[in-house]
Design a protein around this motif. Structure first.
Motif, PDB file in Angstrom:
ATOM      1  N   PHE A 145       0.914  -1.438  -0.018  1.00 45.25           N
ATOM      2  CA  PHE A 145      -0.144   0.008   0.047  1.00 45.25           C
ATOM      3  C   PHE A 145       0.885   1.196  -0.060  1.00 45.25           C
ATOM      4  CE2 PHE A 145      -3.334  -3.029   1.623  1.00 45.25           C
ATOM      5  CZ  PHE A 145      -4.330  -2.592   0.737  1.00 45.25           C
ATOM      6  N   SER A 146       2.086   1.155   0.743  1.00 47.49           N
ATOM      7  CA  SER A 146       2.774   2.512   0.757  1.00 47.49           C
ATOM      8  C   SER A 146       3.561   2.555  -0.456  1.00 47.49           C
ATOM      9  CB  SER A 146       3.757   2.434   1.794  1.00 47.49           C
ATOM     10  OG  SER A 146       4.608   1.258   1.763  1.00 47.49           O
ATOM     11  N   SER A 147       3.696   1.414  -1.131  1.00 51.41           N
ATOM     12  CA  SER A 147       4.669   1.822  -2.484  1.00 51.41           C
ATOM     13  C   SER A 147       3.566   2.217  -3.487  1.00 51.41           C
ATOM     14  CB  SER A 147       5.270   0.296  -2.935  1.00 51.41           C
ATOM     15  OG  SER A 147       4.380  -0.428  -3.017  1.00 51.41           O
ATOM     16  N   TYR A 148       2.330   1.681  -3.308  1.00 50.33           N
ATOM     17  CA  TYR A 148       1.401   2.285  -4.500  1.00 50.33           C
ATOM     18  C   TYR A 148       1.201   3.858  -4.267  1.00 50.33           C
ATOM     19  CZ  TYR A 148      -3.084   3.964  -6.142  1.00 50.33           C
ATOM     20  OH  TYR A 148      -3.982   4.674  -6.776  1.00 50.33           O
ATOM     21  N   ARG A 149       1.152   4.510  -3.242  1.00 52.61           N
ATOM     22  CA  ARG A 149       0.897   5.819  -3.007  1.00 52.61           C
ATOM     23  C   ARG A 149       2.115   6.477  -3.273  1.00 52.61           C
ATOM     24  NH1 ARG A 149      -3.024   7.985   0.505  1.00 52.61           N
ATOM     25  NH2 ARG A 149      -4.925   7.151   0.102  1.00 52.61           N
ATOM     26  N   HIS A 150       3.377   5.780  -2.932  1.00 53.53           N
ATOM     27  CA  HIS A 150       4.807   6.445  -3.214  1.00 53.53           C
ATOM     28  C   HIS A 150       4.997   6.437  -4.723  1.00 53.53           C
ATOM     29  CE1 HIS A 150       9.025   7.136  -3.342  1.00 53.53           C
ATOM     30  NE2 HIS A 150       9.096   6.128  -4.279  1.00 53.53           N
ATOM     31  N   TYR A 151       4.641   5.407  -5.727  1.00 53.39           N
ATOM     32  CA  TYR A 151       4.642   5.530  -6.943  1.00 53.39           C
ATOM     33  C   TYR A 151       3.661   6.499  -7.886  1.00 53.39           C
ATOM     34  CZ  TYR A 151       7.700   1.326  -6.884  1.00 53.39           C
ATOM     35  OH  TYR A 151       8.792   0.502  -6.557  1.00 53.39           O
ATOM     36  N   ILE A 161      -6.512   7.633 -14.762  1.00 55.50           N
ATOM     37  CA  ILE A 161      -6.447   6.201 -14.767  1.00 55.50           C
ATOM     38  C   ILE A 161      -5.329   5.408 -15.161  1.00 55.50           C
ATOM     39  CG2 ILE A 161      -7.418   5.762 -16.970  1.00 55.50           C
ATOM     40  CD1 ILE A 161      -9.291   3.730 -15.955  1.00 55.50           C
ATOM     41  N   ALA A 162      -4.417   6.117 -16.046  1.00 50.28           N
ATOM     42  CA  ALA A 162      -3.254   5.532 -16.508  1.00 50.28           C
ATOM     43  C   ALA A 162      -2.270   5.597 -15.366  1.00 50.28           C
ATOM     44  CB  ALA A 162      -2.784   6.113 -17.906  1.00 50.28           C
ATOM     45  N   ILE A 163      -2.348   6.490 -14.716  1.00 49.24           N
ATOM     46  CA  ILE A 163      -1.023   6.799 -13.652  1.00 49.24           C
ATOM     47  C   ILE A 163      -1.547   5.683 -12.322  1.00 49.24           C
ATOM     48  CG2 ILE A 163      -0.383   8.384 -11.770  1.00 49.24           C
ATOM     49  CD1 ILE A 163       0.713   9.079 -14.589  1.00 49.24           C
ATOM     50  N   ASP A 164      -2.889   5.693 -12.153  1.00 48.21           N
ATOM     51  CA  ASP A 164      -3.094   4.587 -10.877  1.00 48.21           C
ATOM     52  C   ASP A 164      -2.827   3.338 -11.427  1.00 48.21           C
ATOM     53  OD1 ASP A 164      -4.100   7.005  -9.576  1.00 48.21           O
ATOM     54  OD2 ASP A 164      -6.001   6.764 -10.416  1.00 48.21           O
ATOM     55  N   SER A 165      -3.135   3.168 -12.661  1.00 53.34           N
ATOM     56  CA  SER A 165      -3.037   1.538 -13.106  1.00 53.34           C
ATOM     57  C   SER A 165      -1.426   1.240 -12.926  1.00 53.34           C
ATOM     58  CB  SER A 165      -3.379   1.369 -14.718  1.00 53.34           C
ATOM     59  OG  SER A 165      -4.713   1.526 -14.575  1.00 53.34           O
ATOM     60  N   ALA A 166      -0.919   2.220 -13.565  1.00 49.10           N
ATOM     61  CA  ALA A 166       0.747   1.924 -13.656  1.00 49.10           C
ATOM     62  C   ALA A 166       1.236   1.833 -12.052  1.00 49.10           C
ATOM     63  CB  ALA A 166       1.469   3.127 -14.444  1.00 49.10           C
ATOM     64  N   ALA A 167       0.842   2.748 -11.215  1.00 49.40           N
ATOM     65  CA  ALA A 167       1.116   2.857  -9.833  1.00 49.40           C
ATOM     66  C   ALA A 167       0.899   1.377  -9.379  1.00 49.40           C
ATOM     67  CB  ALA A 167       0.682   3.715  -9.009  1.00 49.40           C
ATOM     68  N   GLY A 168      -0.471   0.789  -9.525  1.00 46.66           N
ATOM     69  CA  GLY A 168      -0.912  -0.486  -8.938  1.00 46.66           C
ATOM     70  C   GLY A 168       0.021  -1.505  -9.439  1.00 46.66           C
ATOM     71  N   MET A 169       0.275  -1.438 -10.623  1.00 46.85           N
ATOM     72  CA  MET A 169       1.316  -2.581 -11.256  1.00 46.85           C
ATOM     73  C   MET A 169       2.625  -2.702 -10.591  1.00 46.85           C
ATOM     74  SD  MET A 169       1.636  -5.101 -13.258  1.00 46.85           S
ATOM     75  CE  MET A 169       0.765  -5.209 -14.732  1.00 46.85           C
ATOM     76  N   PHE A 170       3.235  -1.378 -10.434  1.00 43.46           N
ATOM     77  CA  PHE A 170       4.485  -1.203  -9.881  1.00 43.46           C
ATOM     78  C   PHE A 170       4.751  -1.549  -8.218  1.00 43.46           C
ATOM     79  CE2 PHE A 170       5.545   2.363 -13.135  1.00 43.46           C
ATOM     80  CZ  PHE A 170       6.221   1.274 -13.951  1.00 43.46           C
ATOM     81  N   ALA A 171       3.444  -1.314  -7.897  1.00 46.41           N
ATOM     82  CA  ALA A 171       3.376  -1.637  -6.337  1.00 46.41           C
ATOM     83  C   ALA A 171       3.198  -3.210  -6.315  1.00 46.41           C
ATOM     84  CB  ALA A 171       1.937  -1.249  -5.625  1.00 46.41           C
ATOM     85  N   GLU A 172       2.805  -3.979  -7.043  1.00 45.60           N
ATOM     86  CA  GLU A 172       2.730  -5.390  -7.048  1.00 45.60           C
ATOM     87  C   GLU A 172       3.934  -6.022  -7.387  1.00 45.60           C
ATOM     88  OE1 GLU A 172       1.387  -8.576  -6.041  1.00 45.60           O
ATOM     89  OE2 GLU A 172       0.019  -7.266  -6.153  1.00 45.60           O
ATOM     90  N   LEU A 173       4.657  -5.260  -8.320  1.00 39.83           N
ATOM     91  CA  LEU A 173       5.978  -5.802  -8.771  1.00 39.83           C
ATOM     92  C   LEU A 173       7.005  -5.715  -7.519  1.00 39.83           C
ATOM     93  CD1 LEU A 173       6.548  -4.226 -12.340  1.00 39.83           C
ATOM     94  CD2 LEU A 173       6.543  -6.590 -11.708  1.00 39.83           C
ATOM     95  N   THR A 174       7.069  -4.801  -6.669  1.00 41.16           N
ATOM     96  CA  THR A 174       7.625  -4.611  -5.583  1.00 41.16           C
ATOM     97  C   THR A 174       7.266  -5.431  -4.296  1.00 41.16           C
ATOM     98  OG1 THR A 174       7.859  -1.986  -5.850  1.00 41.16           O
ATOM     99  CG2 THR A 174       8.411  -2.658  -3.798  1.00 41.16           C
ATOM    100  N   GLY A 221      -0.345  -8.154 -10.941  1.00 40.69           N
ATOM    101  CA  GLY A 221      -0.186  -7.100 -11.638  1.00 40.69           C
ATOM    102  C   GLY A 221      -1.397  -6.302 -11.985  1.00 40.69           C
ATOM    103  N   PRO A 222      -2.134  -7.181 -13.095  1.00 38.07           N
ATOM    104  CA  PRO A 222      -3.379  -6.540 -13.679  1.00 38.07           C
ATOM    105  C   PRO A 222      -4.397  -6.335 -12.746  1.00 38.07           C
ATOM    106  CG  PRO A 222      -2.580  -8.230 -15.016  1.00 38.07           C
ATOM    107  CD  PRO A 222      -1.555  -8.346 -13.963  1.00 38.07           C
ATOM    108  N   PHE A 223      -4.255  -7.216 -11.618  1.00 33.02           N
ATOM    109  CA  PHE A 223      -5.499  -7.132 -10.592  1.00 33.02           C
ATOM    110  C   PHE A 223      -5.278  -5.735  -9.718  1.00 33.02           C
ATOM    111  CE2 PHE A 223      -6.666  -7.311  -6.113  1.00 33.02           C
ATOM    112  CZ  PHE A 223      -7.920  -7.669  -6.128  1.00 33.02           C
ATOM    113  N   SER A 224      -4.076  -5.541  -9.414  1.00 32.78           N
ATOM    114  CA  SER A 224      -3.674  -4.231  -8.851  1.00 32.78           C
ATOM    115  C   SER A 224      -3.918  -3.134  -9.646  1.00 32.78           C
ATOM    116  CB  SER A 224      -2.286  -4.411  -8.407  1.00 32.78           C
ATOM    117  OG  SER A 224      -2.095  -5.198  -7.334  1.00 32.78           O
ATOM    118  N   ALA A 225      -3.654  -3.089 -10.985  1.00 35.27           N
ATOM    119  CA  ALA A 225      -3.941  -2.148 -12.040  1.00 35.27           C
ATOM    120  C   ALA A 225      -5.407  -1.905 -12.138  1.00 35.27           C
ATOM    121  CB  ALA A 225      -3.219  -2.427 -13.355  1.00 35.27           C
ATOM    122  N   ILE A 226      -6.042  -2.895 -11.963  1.00 37.01           N
ATOM    123  CA  ILE A 226      -7.703  -2.682 -12.048  1.00 37.01           C
ATOM    124  C   ILE A 226      -7.924  -2.014 -10.819  1.00 37.01           C
ATOM    125  CG2 ILE A 226      -9.743  -3.721 -12.476  1.00 37.01           C
ATOM    126  CD1 ILE A 226      -8.374  -5.789 -14.335  1.00 37.01           C
TER     127      ILE A 226
END
Length: 295
Positions: free
Chosen positions: A87-93, A106-119, A173-178
């Protein structure tokens, strides 16, 4: 990346840890039923073809309430650091991407969600492999140490990271993006309708409701590939050693496309409330720690 992650807000780290602990503790039984349904009875013929309620009844009849909490010890010991990071990495990204692009949406939120999941996935994957093994193994008396030792014997230490690439890139990753993009979209709609001020803290009830809807949408969208991921990670139905797409082909050939959606209800019943609870707790704790009054 490591340097930037150290600059995460402490309030978001603490809030993420508490959000994950509460949500995972409450919803673990539904996750157990989801895992068993995804296997379609491949490890336990007595649940083959049963619906959500039928699987719950069979588990309760044979194992009691403790059967629904198989793997809970693994989850409880690790959900605090993994969810704090998630959760903290999502907000950070999200903040970093907004600063870099000068845009929100939506594109920024999706990308941040994907990066948070990768982390967070680096920590989550080995925990998830072990937890799911315990949830579906027909030998309920085996403990955490026995399952971990057996897993390492079968697949080596790399077995604990089995499914990281397909799991993160194709499922979580897609789950977090959505999940995060739908959540932010719904929150924006709520704030617009209620005429909330830009820096006003988010209502816990609105966060919970938006989280439930976002979690349900993401759960349904990613269910087919999550079914495959579950089988790859627990090595069911003779899948040991096979890759993600080979397991997908085998499921379709043997059981049909419908088998991929068999655990959808259980997945939604697990993830929708879990996501709602997590985001409700997360927003509430962040607001409280930042000394803002809740609406």
């Amino acid at each position: 990346v490591g340097r930037s992650l150290r600059r995460m807000k402490s309030s978001e780290v603490v809030a993420g840890a508490l959000a994950g602990l509460v949500a995972d503790s409450v919803m673990h039984p539904a996750d157990t039923i989801r895992a068993r349904m995804d296997l379609s009875g491949s490890l336990d013929q007595r649940i083959r073809g049963r619906g959500f309620a039928g699987v719950v009844q069979e588990v309760m009849r044979r194992e009691g309430i403790q059967g629904l909490y198989r793997g809970f010890a693994v989850m409880a010991a690790t959900c605090i650091p993994t969810n704090a990071l998630y959760f903290s990495s999502y907000r950070h990204y999200r903040r970093k991407l907004q600063d870099l692009t000068g845009h929100r949406g939506i594109a920024i939120d999706s990308a941040a969600g994907m990066f948070a999941e990768l982390t967070a996935g680096i920590l989550w994957t080995p925990v998830d492999v072990l937890k799911q093994r315990m949830q579906v193994d027909p030998r309920p008396k085996l403990g955490v140490a026995e399952h971990a030792f057996q897993l390492c014997q079968e697949l080596g230490l790399r077995g604990l990271l089995r499914g990281y690439i397909p799991g993160v890139m194709l499922v979580w990753g897609p789950f977090s993006a959505i999940y995060f993009s739908v959540y932010e979209l719904l929150q924006a709609s709520v704030e617009k309708k209620t005429l909330a001020k830009k820096n006003q803290p988010r209502s816990i009830s609105a966060s919970l409701a938006c989280g439930v809807c976002a979690g349900a949408a993401a759960a349904v969208a990613t269910q087919p590939l999550d079914c495959v991921r579950t089988r790859v990670q627990v090595s069911a139905l003779g899948t040991q050693g096979k890759g993600f797409f080979q397991v997908l082909q085998d499921i379709i050939a043997v059981e049909g496309v419908s088998a991929l959606m068999r655990g959808t209800l259980a997945r939604v019943l697990w993830l929708a409330p879990s996501c709602g609870i997590a985001l409700g707790v997360f927003e509430g704790v962040v607001s409280s720690m930042e000394n803002k009054s809740l609406v």
